[in-house]
Every structure is written in structure tokens, then in C-alpha cells.
Design a protein around this motif. Structure first.
Motif, PDB file in Angstrom:
ATOM      1  N   CYS A   6      -3.605  16.383  18.134  1.00 27.94           N
ATOM      2  CA  CYS A   6      -4.680  15.393  18.169  1.00 27.94           C
ATOM      3  C   CYS A   6      -4.758  14.708  19.527  1.00 27.94           C
ATOM      4  CB  CYS A   6      -4.488  14.348  17.077  1.00 27.94           C
ATOM      5  SG  CYS A   6      -3.495  12.946  17.556  1.00 27.94           S
ATOM      6  N   GLU A   7      -5.907  14.072  19.754  1.00 24.42           N
ATOM      7  CA  GLU A   7      -6.128  13.314  20.987  1.00 24.42           C
ATOM      8  C   GLU A   7      -5.279  12.051  20.952  1.00 24.42           C
ATOM      9  OE1 GLU A   7      -9.692  10.811  23.216  1.00 24.42           O
ATOM     10  OE2 GLU A   7     -10.049  11.853  21.320  1.00 24.42           O
ATOM     11  N   LYS A   8      -4.482  11.835  21.997  1.00 25.23           N
ATOM     12  CA  LYS A   8      -3.581  10.690  22.015  1.00 25.23           C
ATOM     13  C   LYS A   8      -4.141   9.489  22.777  1.00 25.23           C
ATOM     14  CE  LYS A   8      -0.285  13.152  20.068  1.00 25.23           C
ATOM     15  NZ  LYS A   8      -0.847  14.501  20.122  1.00 25.23           N
ATOM     16  N   ALA A   9      -5.274   9.674  23.442  1.00 26.35           N
ATOM     17  CA  ALA A   9      -5.785   8.604  24.303  1.00 26.35           C
ATOM     18  C   ALA A   9      -6.998   7.910  23.712  1.00 26.35           C
ATOM     19  CB  ALA A   9      -6.133   9.178  25.679  1.00 26.35           C
ATOM     20  N   ALA A  10      -7.197   7.997  22.416  1.00 30.92           N
ATOM     21  CA  ALA A  10      -8.353   7.356  21.792  1.00 30.92           C
ATOM     22  C   ALA A  10      -8.252   5.835  21.937  1.00 30.92           C
ATOM     23  CB  ALA A  10      -8.432   7.746  20.324  1.00 30.92           C
ATOM     24  N   ASP A  11      -9.368   5.196  22.205  1.00 31.80           N
ATOM     25  CA  ASP A  11      -9.401   3.753  22.402  1.00 31.80           C
ATOM     26  C   ASP A  11     -10.013   3.090  21.179  1.00 31.80           C
ATOM     27  OD1 ASP A  11      -9.426   1.200  23.284  1.00 31.80           O
ATOM     28  OD2 ASP A  11     -10.926   1.482  24.855  1.00 31.80           O
ATOM     29  N   TRP A  12      -9.159   2.569  20.331  1.00 33.78           N
ATOM     30  CA  TRP A  12      -9.609   1.871  19.139  1.00 33.78           C
ATOM     31  C   TRP A  12      -9.271   0.384  19.220  1.00 33.78           C
ATOM     32  CZ3 TRP A  12      -8.062   5.399  14.390  1.00 33.78           C
ATOM     33  CH2 TRP A  12      -8.634   6.662  14.566  1.00 33.78           C
ATOM     34  N   ALA A  13      -9.138  -0.130  20.452  1.00 33.35           N
ATOM     35  CA  ALA A  13      -8.684  -1.507  20.635  1.00 33.35           C
ATOM     36  C   ALA A  13      -9.648  -2.505  20.013  1.00 33.35           C
ATOM     37  CB  ALA A  13      -8.498  -1.798  22.127  1.00 33.35           C
ATOM     38  N   GLU A  14     -10.938  -2.267  20.170  1.00 35.97           N
ATOM     39  CA  GLU A  14     -11.912  -3.201  19.624  1.00 35.97           C
ATOM     40  C   GLU A  14     -11.851  -3.234  18.100  1.00 35.97           C
ATOM     41  OE1 GLU A  14     -16.749  -4.014  19.761  1.00 35.97           O
ATOM     42  OE2 GLU A  14     -15.807  -2.581  21.139  1.00 35.97           O
ATOM     43  N   ALA A  15     -11.683  -2.055  17.498  1.00 39.51           N
ATOM     44  CA  ALA A  15     -11.577  -2.002  16.044  1.00 39.51           C
ATOM     45  C   ALA A  15     -10.315  -2.709  15.571  1.00 39.51           C
ATOM     46  CB  ALA A  15     -11.585  -0.552  15.573  1.00 39.51           C
TER      47      ALA A  15
ATOM     48  N   GLU B 214      -2.101  -3.172  13.506  1.00 35.84           N
ATOM     49  CA  GLU B 214      -1.046  -2.270  13.980  1.00 35.84           C
ATOM     50  C   GLU B 214      -1.277  -0.851  13.489  1.00 35.84           C
ATOM     51  OE1 GLU B 214       3.838  -1.734  13.756  1.00 35.84           O
ATOM     52  OE2 GLU B 214       2.848  -3.395  12.706  1.00 35.84           O
ATOM     53  N   LEU B 215      -1.718  -0.709  12.245  1.00 37.52           N
ATOM     54  CA  LEU B 215      -1.977   0.626  11.702  1.00 37.52           C
ATOM     55  C   LEU B 215      -3.125   1.296  12.456  1.00 37.52           C
ATOM     56  CD1 LEU B 215      -1.452   2.808   9.583  1.00 37.52           C
ATOM     57  CD2 LEU B 215      -2.992   1.577   8.041  1.00 37.52           C
ATOM     58  N   ILE B 216      -4.162   0.546  12.790  1.00 42.47           N
ATOM     59  CA  ILE B 216      -5.295   1.120  13.520  1.00 42.47           C
ATOM     60  C   ILE B 216      -4.854   1.560  14.909  1.00 42.47           C
ATOM     61  CG2 ILE B 216      -7.525   0.565  14.558  1.00 42.47           C
ATOM     62  CD1 ILE B 216      -8.014  -1.300  12.149  1.00 42.47           C
ATOM     63  N   ARG B 217      -4.109   0.716  15.614  1.00 39.70           N
ATOM     64  CA  ARG B 217      -3.647   1.080  16.962  1.00 39.70           C
ATOM     65  C   ARG B 217      -2.735   2.300  16.927  1.00 39.70           C
ATOM     66  NH1 ARG B 217      -3.182  -4.638  17.438  1.00 39.70           N
ATOM     67  NH2 ARG B 217      -0.979  -4.479  16.879  1.00 39.70           N
TER      68      ARG B 217
ATOM     69  N   ALA C 114     -12.681   0.987   9.803  1.00 41.30           N
ATOM     70  CA  ALA C 114     -12.755   0.945  11.259  1.00 41.30           C
ATOM     71  C   ALA C 114     -13.074   2.326  11.835  1.00 41.30           C
ATOM     72  CB  ALA C 114     -11.434   0.428  11.824  1.00 41.30           C
ATOM     73  N   ALA C 115     -12.443   3.377  11.304  1.00 46.21           N
ATOM     74  CA  ALA C 115     -12.677   4.725  11.824  1.00 46.21           C
ATOM     75  C   ALA C 115     -14.117   5.166  11.584  1.00 46.21           C
ATOM     76  CB  ALA C 115     -11.704   5.703  11.183  1.00 46.21           C
ATOM     77  N   ARG C 116     -14.642   4.845  10.417  1.00 41.67           N
ATOM     78  CA  ARG C 116     -16.039   5.201  10.143  1.00 41.67           C
ATOM     79  C   ARG C 116     -16.983   4.409  11.034  1.00 41.67           C
ATOM     80  NH1 ARG C 116     -16.465   8.069   5.070  1.00 41.67           N
ATOM     81  NH2 ARG C 116     -18.621   7.391   4.735  1.00 41.67           N
ATOM     82  N   GLY C 117     -16.594   3.191  11.369  1.00 38.98           N
ATOM     83  CA  GLY C 117     -17.393   2.411  12.301  1.00 38.98           C
ATOM     84  C   GLY C 117     -17.425   3.007  13.696  1.00 38.98           C
ATOM     85  N   LEU C 118     -16.397   3.784  14.030  1.00 41.70           N
ATOM     86  CA  LEU C 118     -16.342   4.473  15.325  1.00 41.70           C
ATOM     87  C   LEU C 118     -17.034   5.827  15.283  1.00 41.70           C
ATOM     88  CD1 LEU C 118     -12.615   3.672  16.205  1.00 41.70           C
ATOM     89  CD2 LEU C 118     -14.636   2.697  17.296  1.00 41.70           C
TER      90      LEU C 118
END
Length: 780
Positions: free
Chosen positions: A383-392, A403-406, A432-436
Motif C-alpha cells: 500500500c501507499e505509505k505517504a497518504a496525507d490524512w492529517a485533515e481527517a 490516532e487510528l486514522i493517522r 473519514a476515508a469515504r470523505g477522502l
């Protein structure tokens, strides 16, 4: 804790944890498979009293029916640690049919098809690894190498250090992740096949052989289901193949063999010893083990009058009945002397090395574990390790959810653990993932869990059951490569995953997809073989997120204490927790009926239909059978017009091994028994009613795992003491949302079990397989 009006509050103490209980040996008497009706009426037939209730895969023979009522529930409780899928074979010829849209398959058919698909894939892998070998036609790949190794070790020619010198292979490359566009949902009609059709000729031939051998004709259908259309020929040439039929014990197979072969067959007949090795390993699988120490197998064989257990094990390995593996660290060549208990010349090598552990296992579980380990490593690395989910993460409802989202943003595989309140964190992750813009979904063990997850996310399309997802009846369907069209899958109730089901699930995920395994490590484990969630946690093969969200209220406080081995009194001003002391099993049944029918509805306005009774086992004077009989008489009396059931009866239906689906009887007709299972109409064929439907006012803790009710009544009669453990108490006490009543007759055995009896250990190979695989990106 407080009592309801007219009831006496009780108190409990706490003990300090001191010791643990070792896992039972495979040679010990344990659960038997469900067997055909009237089998006990014929010579050499399995005793009908040994048949477990089919509504709970981990059931044991009732001690109350075999050796006295006083220990009935305790004996059944031992089987609550037993895991199995006996009905998968016994019902191979008649999968239960569930009402569903015409274009969709029933859950039972879909699950059986998924298992068949996995086994076909495993067989293909075996064929690709190597060709036939002379040592045993049933062996291939690693098994062939280990065959030579076990011969050398057991003959004394080599030490265990000769095992497994080659490094672990990297996971094979796999298909790319599906395109971002979501394909239309399909039911994948070709993904499942119809159940095996049993021809009348095959049944007649098997009946003739069974009759000749003094076994009941009622076993014919089960024999064909287990052995196939050639069952008659197989049984005639090798009568001990009868052990493959659910419910048959070695002494019964011996009698069958003597009747067919005469006095010439002895205890060391190669056919007998090979069948016994398989039987011992199958019994171990019912207890959750995917493998057994070779010494345990030899001991079990010796208890069955096998004169040379060592030779019997070697022959079984050569014949492909079992595979052999080694576990443990390999000493270097320089340390070979230390491995034999010697010290070096300097005298400072005082530590004696542990001998290499040799394990035996059935190929279906061994290869499922290997497939699962490879699949999990693939997810970790792909999987991609550099995904930016900081806002979520910043907008998450709690620190643990953030913490789980990050963590999920940076990993392909994540293990999340927590109690009931922590289920809000996977829900926040899915939202959060569906929002992305990701295709995110949550899968649960039960329909009840699916409804609770959908309520937490606020979107019913975000939650499915695992069986519905794999069958295509729920979820987004599959992409053009056959993978689930998902970017993120969150599996709740992860402790309920057995190794075969987990292997099917992981194989269905595409490269680049993320998998989160979420669950409560304190609950009872899966009904099937393996301990997937516990092995993933123990191997540290992926990042782990431990929830800091406590379960609220008096019930949450009580259950949280049980999880750390403490049974504390809690303040329950609203009578959320009530202790009802009883003297004997008869009083336990009486007080349970009183609670369900009168006290709980009156005090909490919770209808009887929303109160669940949970007890230790099915047999005994206060097991599920006795309780269900008493509760039916009080709540829905009737003649049992439809195979023992009446409209309005609460029941539990088993559409597939290890899965208990609560429902209510609606009616019956020529098609079968009609049920309402949580709003889903289900039709159980007449021939399957007896084996797959039971009354459900009272359940075992294993049946109740993964589900919750507004109120729960946990029944602990005096003879249940030996069946109690911390996971059992933790699971049972946590099933009530608003109210918990404990019908308490075990005195100090309850706090002792919470403090001193942890989960039964299962022998599995998944953890070392995960530790050995190259996963450079996994958390250390």
C-alpha cells in the motif's frame, strides 16, 4: 450491585492471579460432531447423547447424559473452548437455503463456495511448488522436505538443527489495485457452486456396507457427504474411513472394521493408525488448534492401543494424512553441542537450548495459514505509505480515533483493539476515508453488529456482514480481477475470524488495499480453528492502535475490571447490574424464567424478546436445552407443530459452521421452516431443521459473541464452575447494553475464574509465519 424488588443482592470477592491452565491434550475426550438421528439404535453406532447442539460449533457432549447430571454444564463448558466446522462436511450435501433476492445466493452457499474456492487455490499452489514425490503421494513442497527431516530426527540420524535452512520466500507478486471507478455491484453467480448432489445409488451402496458392518443406515448420507460418491468402496477397503463421518469415535470404527474384515485387523493396522492420526488432528481443530506437537499426537495414539506411535506418525506423514513442521529458533552449527545440553569449553554457556518443536497438522489448516501470512505480508508491503490524512485526523471525534486514522494512512495492515465503546473509532475511520473519496467499508461478524456499525457511521451502505461481503450479497462487489472493489476494509469482531475464513478474505483484497482488524482481545475466540487476531497482535507484523476510550456505565466498569482479572463490586444506582444468588440448578432455571418474564420487563420496560439468556453449555440441568424448554413453556407454550417449533418461538439458526443467527419462527410449509432473522426472511429446508435450528431464548457465550441485547441474564449454576474462564465471563457479562442480571450459584469459582483462568492457548503456526516473512515496513 443492587437487586431487583424481591431479590437478594449478592457479593463477590477478588483473587490475585496466580497460575494458568494449560491447553488440553488432543487425546482427551472432547466434542463429537453432530450425527444422524437414531444412530444410537444400532450396534457400533455413535451414542446420540454425544451429538452437540448444532447451533453452536464449540459444543461438547453432555456430561449429564453420559456420566451424571452434576457435571453436565461444566463438561459442556470445556467445549466452549472447542472450535470446529463439523457441519461443513455433514451438511455438504444439503446447504441451508435462505430466502434472498432471486439473483443472489444464500449466505450458507456463498460461504461454502468461498471455502471451496480457497481450497482449489491452495491445491493449485501445491501443484506449482513441486511434482509428485515417492515418499507419499499426498505431500508436496515444504511438506516433502519436512518428511525427510522428521525421518532423520526421529531415527536419530540428525538433530532438529537440520530443519528449514532456506530463508523465507518473499510474497508473490499479485494483481494491481482496482481502478478508482467503482464497478457496478454484482452477485457473482459463478462464485458459488451448488451443494454436492447425493445420488440414490450411492446412498444405497453405503447403506449396504454400513448394515454389513453393524453400523446404522442413518449414517449413509453423512458418509457420502464426507467421503464422496465412492464412499461405499472406500469404507469396504478401509473401514476406519468411517472416522471421517461426524460423530463416529475410534471404538465404533474399530467395531465396524472387525465386522467387515474379521479378526485379522489389529490395533496397529496401517489403515487404522493413519485414520487415528487424522482423527486426533481433526479433534484438535475443534479445540481451535491448527497443529499439534508430535509428542501429543503420539500420546493420543498410545491411549488408543497403538503399539508403535512413532511408526504410526511416520506412516501418516508418508501417506499425506498429516504435514510436519518445526517451530523455534534454529541453533547455529557452532552451537550444536549446546543444543544437546553441553556447555562450551569456557564453561559460560550455561543455558540449555530448547529442543526443536515438531508439529503435525492437517494440510487444509497449514496451507490456509501460509496463504494468510503471505496475503497479510502483501498488504503490509503493497500500500501507499505517504497518504496525507492529517485533515481527517484533526476532525476525528476522539484522540484514539485520530490516532487510528493517522496510523491507517501510513500502513496497509493495522490492528486496532478496544472494548465496546471503541467501536466508534473504526466507524470514524470509515467515515473519514469515504470523505477522502476512498471506497471504505466495515464488515462485522453478525447482522446485529452490522446494524450497530451502520448506526455509528450514519450510513447503512458503510456496513456489511463478512458472509454477505464474500458472497456478493452485500458491499460493492468485485472488480474485473475478482478482487473486492475496496480501498479500505475495516473488520470488526476480528477475534471471531478463523484461519480459513481470514485466508479467503485477505485473498479477496487487491494490492494497495488497506485492512484494519479491530476487536476486543478479551472476548472468546473464533468457533473455527486458529487465533488470527491474537497471532497478528503477538507477531507485531503491523502497527497497533490500542483504544483509550473506556466502556461507560456500571456494566462497562464491571467488564473492564474482568478484562484485567478483577471482579469488582460496582455502584449501580439504576440496577444496571444485579446479582441473584441461587442454591442449585433447579432454582437457577426458576429464577431465570422469573427474570426474563417478569422482573426485567417490569423494572426496565425491556420486553422479554429483547432479553437474552446466556449460560455455560447446552447440557445439564441449567444448560441451554433445559432453560429453553422452561422459557418456551412460560413465554410461548405450544405443541411444537413444526418439527418442535411454534410460531413466535425464539430460535437460533446456523446457516454455516460457527455462525449463530437469532430469529423468530413465522410459519412452516412444504418448503421448510420460515424464520425472521433480524428482518431478513429465511427458509430452512425440512431436512435441515433438526440439525441447524434450535430454540434461542438461551444461548451459549460463543453463540452470543459479536452481538448485544438491551438486557442479558447470565446463568451460572453450581455445576458450571469448571467451565468458567476469564474470556467466558468477559464475553457473557458484556452482552447486555442496559442491564445485566447474574444468576449466581458458583460461589467463589466466579472470581477465581476471572483472576486465575485465562484464555485457553491454541497451537497455531500463523505467528511464526508472520514473524518470518520479510515485512520491512511493519512495526517492530
Amino acid at each position: 450491585m443492587t437487586a431487583l424488588p424481591g431479590e437478594t443482592p449478592g457479593t463477590v470477592g477478588t483473587d490475585t492471579p496466580q497460575d494458568t491452565v494449560s491447553p488440553p491434550e488432543a487425546g482427551a475426550e472432547g466434542p463429537e460432531h453432530a450425527e444422524a438421528p437414531d444412530a444410537s439404535d444400532a450396534p457400533g453406532a455413535p451414542d446420540a447423547s454425544d451429538a452437540p447442539d448444532p447451533s453452536d460449533a464449540p459444543d461438547a457432549p453432555d456430561a449429564s447424559e453420559e456420566g451424571g447430571e452434576s457435571s453436565g454444564t461444566a463438561a459442556d463448558a470445556e467445549d466452549d473452548d472447542v472450535r470446529g466446522d463439523a457441519e461443513a462436511e455433514a451438511g455438504a450435501d444439503a446447504a441451508p437455503a435462505e430466502a434472498a433476492p432471486a439473483a443472489e445466493l444464500s449466505e450458507a452457499q456463498a460461504e461454502l463456495a468461498a471455502q471451496r474456492e480457497l481450497r482449489e487455490r491452495i491445491e493449485k499452489r501445491k501443484a506449482e511448488k513441486t511434482g509428485p514425490i515417492a515418499a507419499g503421494t499426498g505431500l508436496s513442497g515444504t511438506a516433502a522436505e519436512l518428511l525427510a527431516a522428521v525421518r532423520a530426527v526421529e531415527s536419530g540420524e540428525k538433530a532438529g538443527t537440520a530443519f528449514f535452512d532456506r530463508p523465507a520466500e518473499a510474497p508473490a507478486a499479485r494483481r494491481p489495485a482496482p481502478a478508482a471507478a467503482q464497478p457496478p455491484r454484482t452477485s457473482a453467480p459463478n462464485a458459488a457452486r451448488t451443494a454436492r448432489t447425493v445420488t440414490p445409488e450411492a446412498l444405497d451402496a453405503v447403506r449396504a456396507v454400513l448394515t454389513e458392518g453393524g453400523a446404522p443406515e442413518a449414517l449413509a448420507r453423512a458418509a457420502v457427504g464426507a467421503l464422496g460418491e465412492q464412499a461405499a468402496e472406500l469404507l469396504r477397503t478401509d473401514p476406519w474411513r468411517l472416522l471421517a463421518v461426524p460423530g463416529v469415535r475410534p471404538e465404533q470404527a474399530d467395531g465396524f472394521a472387525r465386522a467387515l474384515l474379521g479378526a485379522g485387523c489389529g490395533p496397529d493396522d496401517g489403515r487404522r493408525t493413519a485414520a487415528l492420526v487424522g482423527w486426533v488432528l481433526e479433534r484438535a481443530a475443534l479445540q481451535g488448534h491448527t497443529a499439534l506437537d508430535a509428542d501429543v499426537v503420539r500420546t493420543a495414539l498410545a491411549e488408543r492401543a497403538v503399539g508403535d506411535p512413532d511408526a504410526a506418525v511416520r506412516d501418516a506423514v508418508e501417506e499425506g494424512v498429516a504435514l510436519v513442521f518445526q517451530e523455534g529458533d534454529e541453533p547455529s552449527a557452532d552451537d550444536a553441542g549446546a543444543a544437546d545440553g553441553e556447555t562450551d569449553e569456557a564453561g559460560d554457556a550455561d543455558v540449555v537450548r530448547e529442543p526443536v518443536q515438531v508439529l503435525l497438522g492437517l494440510d487444509r489448516y497449514a496451507l490456509a495459514e501460509e496463504s494468510l501470512a503471505d496475503g497479510l505480508a502483501r498488504l503490509v508491503n503493497a500500500c501507499e505509505k505517504a497518504a496525507d490524512w492529517a485533515e481527517a485526523a484533526a476532525s476525528a471525534p476522539s484522540p484514539s480515533a485520530a490516532e487510528l486514522i493517522r496510523t491507517t494512512a501510513a500502513a496497509g495492515l493495522v490492528a486496532h483493539s478496544g472494548g465496546e465503546a471503541a467501536r466508534a473509532e473504526p466507524a470514524a475511520l470509515i467515515t473519514a476515508a469515504r470523505g477522502l473519496g476512498l471506497r471504505a467499508l466495515g464488515a462485522t461478524h453478525s447482522e446485529d453488529g452490522r446494524r450497530r456499525l451502520a448506526a455509528a457511521t450514519g450510513d447503512p451502505d458503510t456496513a456489511v456482514t463478512l458472509s454477505g461481503l464474500l458472497s456478493g450479497a452485500q458491499g460493492p462487489g468485485r472488480d474485473e480481477d475478482g478482487a473486492l472493489a475496496l480501498d479500505l476494509l475495516v473488520v470488526l469482531d476480528a477475534p471471531q475470524l478463523d484461519v480459513e475464513g481470514a485466508a479467503v478474505l485477505v485473498e479477496a483484497l487487491a494490492d494497495g488495499a488497506r485492512l484494519v482488524l479491530s476487536g476486543d482481545p478479551g472476548v472468546l475466540g473464533s468457533a473455527g480453528a486458529g487465533r488470527v487476531f491474537a497471532d497478528v497482535l503477538a507477531s507485531h507484523a503491523c502497527p497497533q492502535v490500542v483504544s483509550r476510550t473506556p466502556d461507560p456505565g456500571p456494566i462497562g466498569e464491571l467488564v473492564s475490571g474482568i478484562g484485567i482479572g478483577e471482579l469488582n463490586q460496582v455502584d449501580a444506582p439504576g440496577k444496571e447490574v444485579v446479582i441473584v444468588p441461587v442454591r442449585d440448578a433447579g432454582e437457577a432455571v426458576h429464577r431465570t424464567v422469573q427474570l426474563v418474564a417478569d422482573s426485567v420487563p417490569r423494572a426496565f420496560s425491556i420486553p422479554s424478546g429483547e432479553t437474552q439468556v446466556i449460560t455455560v453449555g447446552h447440557g445439564g440441568a441449567a444448560g441451554t436445552r433445559a432453560l429453553n424448554e422452561a422459557l418456551k413453556q412460560r413465554l410461548n407454550p405450544g405443541p411444537g407443530r413444526f418439527g418442535g417449533f411454534d410460531p413466535g418461538d425464539r430460535v437460533v439458526h446456523v446457516p454455516a459452521p460457527g455462525r449463530a443467527v437469532p430469529g423468530v419462527v413465522l410459519s412452516a410449509d412444504a418448503e421448510g421452516l420460515r424464520l425472521d432473522c433480524g428482518g431478513v426472511p429465511v427458509v430452512v429446508p425440512q431436512e435441515r431443521v433438526e440439525s441447524s435450528v434450535r430454540h434461542g431464548w438461551a444461548l451459549s457465550a460463543h453463540q452470543a459473541a459479536g452481538m448485544r441485547w438491551p438486557a442479558a441474564v447470565v446463568v451460572l449454576p453450581g455445576d458450571a464452575a469448571q467451565g468458567l474462564s476469564r474470556p467466558w465471563v468477559y464475553t457473557a457479562f458484556g452482552r447486555g447494553e442496559r442491564h445485566l442480571s447474574v444468576v449466581h450459584g458458583v460461589d467463589q469459582a466466579l472470581p477465581r475464574a476471572v483472576a486465575q483462568v485465562p484464555a485457553q492457548e491454541r497451537t497455531t503456526r500463523l505467528r511464526p509465519l508472520l514473524e518470518a516473512l520479510p515485512t520491512p515496513d511493519a512495526a517492530s
